[in-house]
Design an enzyme around this catalytic site. Structure first.
Site, short mmCIF file in Angstrom:
data_model
loop_
_atom_site.label_atom_id
_atom_site.label_comp_id
_atom_site.label_asym_id
_atom_site.label_seq_id
_atom_site.Cartn_x
_atom_site.Cartn_y
_atom_site.Cartn_z
N SER A 42 6.10 8.16 12.25
CA SER A 42 6.11 6.83 11.65
C SER A 42 7.02 5.87 12.41
CB SER A 42 6.59 6.94 10.20
OG SER A 42 6.87 5.68 9.67
N ASP A 48 0.81 -1.22 0.00
CA ASP A 48 0.00 0.00 0.00
C ASP A 48 0.84 1.27 0.00
OD1 ASP A 48 0.98 -0.15 2.56
OD2 ASP A 48 -0.96 -0.30 3.55
#
Length: 749
Positions: free
Chosen positions: A638, A127
């Site tokens: 992240s 993705d």
């Protein structure tokens, strides 16, 4: 198939036959598979129940839901020392999920371990490497979300993405980690986690009108800030929970990463049962009903902190710019923007990605768009839609939502992360042009979406994004303000309403799952030595047994330094499997306190200013070891471990900050670096970029024992300060061995 997809296929095949540590024993009450993709891997509620009972008897107190799931997965529940916020737990997660960008490095590390196959079910999801530009058909359809396939009530799942926590919407403990942690679990080694504290968020009242599940986490982010959840699991409870859909709970848990939380979780309820049944997992729902007492908190359990939110009083929120914890009611943001000089005109509205991309989200956005179309209006701003999965894409196409969103001016992009992680080939502005965008994503750090530091990004719910994109300005409040239709008449948008789940079954769309082979003994992964995207890893050097003398300061960072600042995404994602190439983005987004510029640091030898990676490479070539000085919550954002691998690869030895984000601190330890914090945060001001540092006490390195740091100023004077750390005995062994992977190999030998 794209070349990278072929690579992922080969890596998945290298995973081989799964041998789960408890899968050979069948569930005592029922045999229910974790996923229809893995019919021989069973949910072990009986083992969870057994471990919970052992721990409850030991602790002699009611347990929170978080504690039940975490302690229920202890490697040794009878003897494990348990103290919230202090002890390290050794856990046995049920499975590992990786996304295509971080999976490259995780799999390269697993290959380096020499192990033939994984010990738990492990999957790779494509993705992150799909760039948004033209629309879904041309950009590629590929992603599937964890919530639809792999999360279930009571699961302990780790994933190499900081948004893994969306599985908390299905009552699981789903935690974002670095690739090295994933390698531990895939190798069958107990995974270490500092025993989390538990923050309780009590919800009362009922969601209604324009207020959405997203507003719950936007409000919580405003309360806790980007570091308020560090070291804790956020556990939602109370009567208000039942007014939130399962996918709404997932949205709330997903964005919990932005407050630094280990993860977030909701108790099992009828909403989850309904979602499981609708996604083809009624057998899991039925089994969860049998074990429901273990999937909700015990009455009278105690939280370390409690926040109460009355959903009846909660108003729609919009957070930003540049940080996800700067919270504003939608009614106020226009006035604040005028005062602060933020651009009022909205250039682009973006909805979807992993955060807010459910069937319900798309339905509510379509309900807003339909009202505008009925009055002859289309979006004044550009408008993009990113479905969260192939299943969502196919279903909203079938049920007409996608066409409504196109009709109002939207472009439906690929089922991927896209602009949320900087995979956006944006053409409407030039870099450096000041502008505003509104998104339903969860992260809005500087340059995050489009690499433009002047893009003012705000995060809100999909329906508010849609309304603002139609109005084209931050000064529009859909609860009170009017629009002017094509006929010149004024009208007000009504609060959107949409089905929580499709009335018919979900349309699964294209089947993109690729099974590993039954026999993996003949599988191998060959990497070309001339590849610019993949590179086999070489072991990092072991600690030489000495203190770190005269470390050069590569950069003293001013202010916020996320993993996006340390290792940018966007165009750099294609190098995620090539450590040397991706190291050319090291700290290029960090602001140097010496000159207030990004990617411009002084070379202490030549006295010339140049890019951070070039300076680090110069030091490495000349045998000069270096250190980074950082501010608060260094490494937030992240889970990308490249932000830890790159400084180690280019010769870094320590990162010294006021505080760290959880995942990044662990990632640094895994790669043999020293993440250290100032015992006195004001000591940050004593260090200047031209100083040299000596770190003493490594021969006696021990848990809880501070290290000495001698600051050597150019004028010959010196100062000594104390540096704290959170290393335990096992992590100190990683440092001595040069990395956690090196230590794993030592133990194998």
């Amino acid at each position: 198939m794209a070349p990278y997809s072929l690579l992922v296929t080969r890596l998945q095949k290298a995973l081989g036959v799964r041998q789960y540590h408890v899968a050979s024993a069948l569930c005592q009450r029922a045999k229910v598979a974790m996923s229809h993709f893995e019919p021989s891997e069973y949910i072990r509620y009986d083992l969870l129940e057994k471990n919970i009972n052992i721990v409850r008897k030991r602790l002699n107190r009611p347990l929170t839901l978080s504690e039940k799931i975490v302690y229920g997965h202890l490697d040794d529940p009878a003897n494990q020392e348990i103290e919230r916020g202090k002890t390290y737990l050794r856990l046995r997660p049920d499975r590992v999920a990786m996304q295509d960008a971080t999976a490259q490095m995780a799999m390269l590390q697993f290959i380096s371990s020499g192990l033939p196959k994984v010990a738990v079910p492990s999957t790779i999801h494509c993705d992150h490497l799909i760039e948004a530009q033209l629309g879904g058909e041309k950009d590629l359809r590929r992603a599937k979300i964890i919530l639809e396939n792999y999360a279930y009530p009571g699961v302990l799942l780790i994933g190499t993405d900081s948004h893994t926590p969306n599985g908390g919407g299905l009552g699981g403990i789903c935690i974002g980690v670095g690739g090295a942690d994933a390698v531990d679990v895939m190798a069958g080694i107990p995974w270490e986690l500092k025993c989390p504290k538990v923050i309780g968020v009590k919800l009362t009242g009922t969601l209604s009108g324009w207020t959405s599940p997203k507003d719950v986490i936007l409000k919580v982010a405003g309360i806790l800030t980007v570091k308020g959840g560090t070291g804790a699991i956020v556990e939602y409870h109370g009567p208000g929970v039942d007014s939130i859909s399962c996918t709404g709970m997932a949205t709330i848990c997903n964005m919990g990463a932005e407050i630094g939380a280990t993860t977030s979780v909701f108790p099992y309820n009828h909403r989850m049962k309904k979602y499981l049944s609708k996604t083809g997992r009624a057998d899991i729902a039925n089994l969860a009903e049998e074990f429901k007492d273990h999937l909700v908190p015990d009455p009278g359990c105690q939280y370390d902190q409690v926040i109460e939110i009355n959903l009846n009083e909660l108003k729609p929120h919009i957070n930003g710019p540049f940080t996800p914890d700067l919270a504003h009611p939608v009614a106020d943001v226009g006035t604040v923007a005028e005062k602060e000089g933020w651009p009022l005109d909205i250039r682009v509205g973006l909805i979807g990605s992993c955060t807010n991309s459910s069937y319900e989200d798309m339905g509510r956005s379509a309900a807003v768009a339909k009202q505008a179309l009925a009055h002859g209006l289309k979006c004044k701003s550009q408008f993009t839609i990113t479905p969260g999965s192939e299943q969502i894409r196919a279903t909203i196409e079938r049920d007409g939502y996608a066409q409504i969103l196109r009709d109002v001016g939207g472009i439906v992009l690929a089922n991927a992360c896209g602009p949320c992680i900087g995979q956006w080939d944006r053409k409407d502005i030039k870099k450096g042009e000041k502008n505003t965008i509104v998104t339903s994503y969860n992260r809005n750090f500087t340059g995050r979406n489009d690499a433009n530091p002047e893009t003012h990004a705000f995060v809100t719910s999909p329906e508010i994004v849609t309304a603002l994109a139609i109005a084209g300005t931050l000064k529009f409040n859909p609860e009170t303000d009017f629009l002017t239709g094509k006929d010149g008449k004024k009208f007000k948008l009504e609060a959107p309403d949409a089905d929580e789940l499709p009335r018919s079954d979900f349309d699964p769309g294209q089947d993109t799952y690729q099974h590993p082979p039954k026999d993996s003994s003949g599988q191998r992964v060959d990497v070309s030595p001339t590849s610019q995207r993949l590179q086999l890893l070489e072991p990092f050097d072991k600690w030489d047994g000495k203190d770190l003398e005269d470390l050069q300061i590569l950069i003293k960072v001013k202010g916020k330094c996320t993993t996006d600042h340390i290792s940018a995404a966007g165009p750099w994602l294609k190098f995620r499997g090539h450590l040397d190439n991706i190291s050319n983005n090291l700290l290029i987004g960090a602001i140097n306190i010496e000159n207030g510029k990004a990617n411009s640091v002084r070379n202490a030898v030549t006295q010339e200013f140049g890019p951070v990676p070039d300076t680090a490479r110069y030091y490495k070539k000349h045998g000069i070891r270096w250190v980074v000085i950082g501010d608060e919550n260094y490494g937030e954002g992240s889970s990308r471990e490249h932000a830890a691998l790159e400084p180690r690869h280019l010769g870094g030895r320590a990162i010294i900050t006021k505080s760290f984000a959880r995942i990044h601190e662990t990632n640094l330890k895994k790669q043999g670096l020293l993440p250290l914090t100032f015992a006195d945060p004001s000591d940050y001001n004593k260090i200047h970029p031209v100083d040299k540092l000596t770190i003493q006490g490594l021969k006696d390195f021990a848990p809880g024992k501070p290290l000495n740091c001698i600051i050597k100023h150019p004028n010959g004077t010196q100062e000594t300060i104390l540096l704290n750390h959170t290393f335990n005995e096992t992590q100190i062994e990683w440092f001595r061995a040069g990395s956690a992977l090196n230590r794993m190999k030592e133990l194998q030998q």
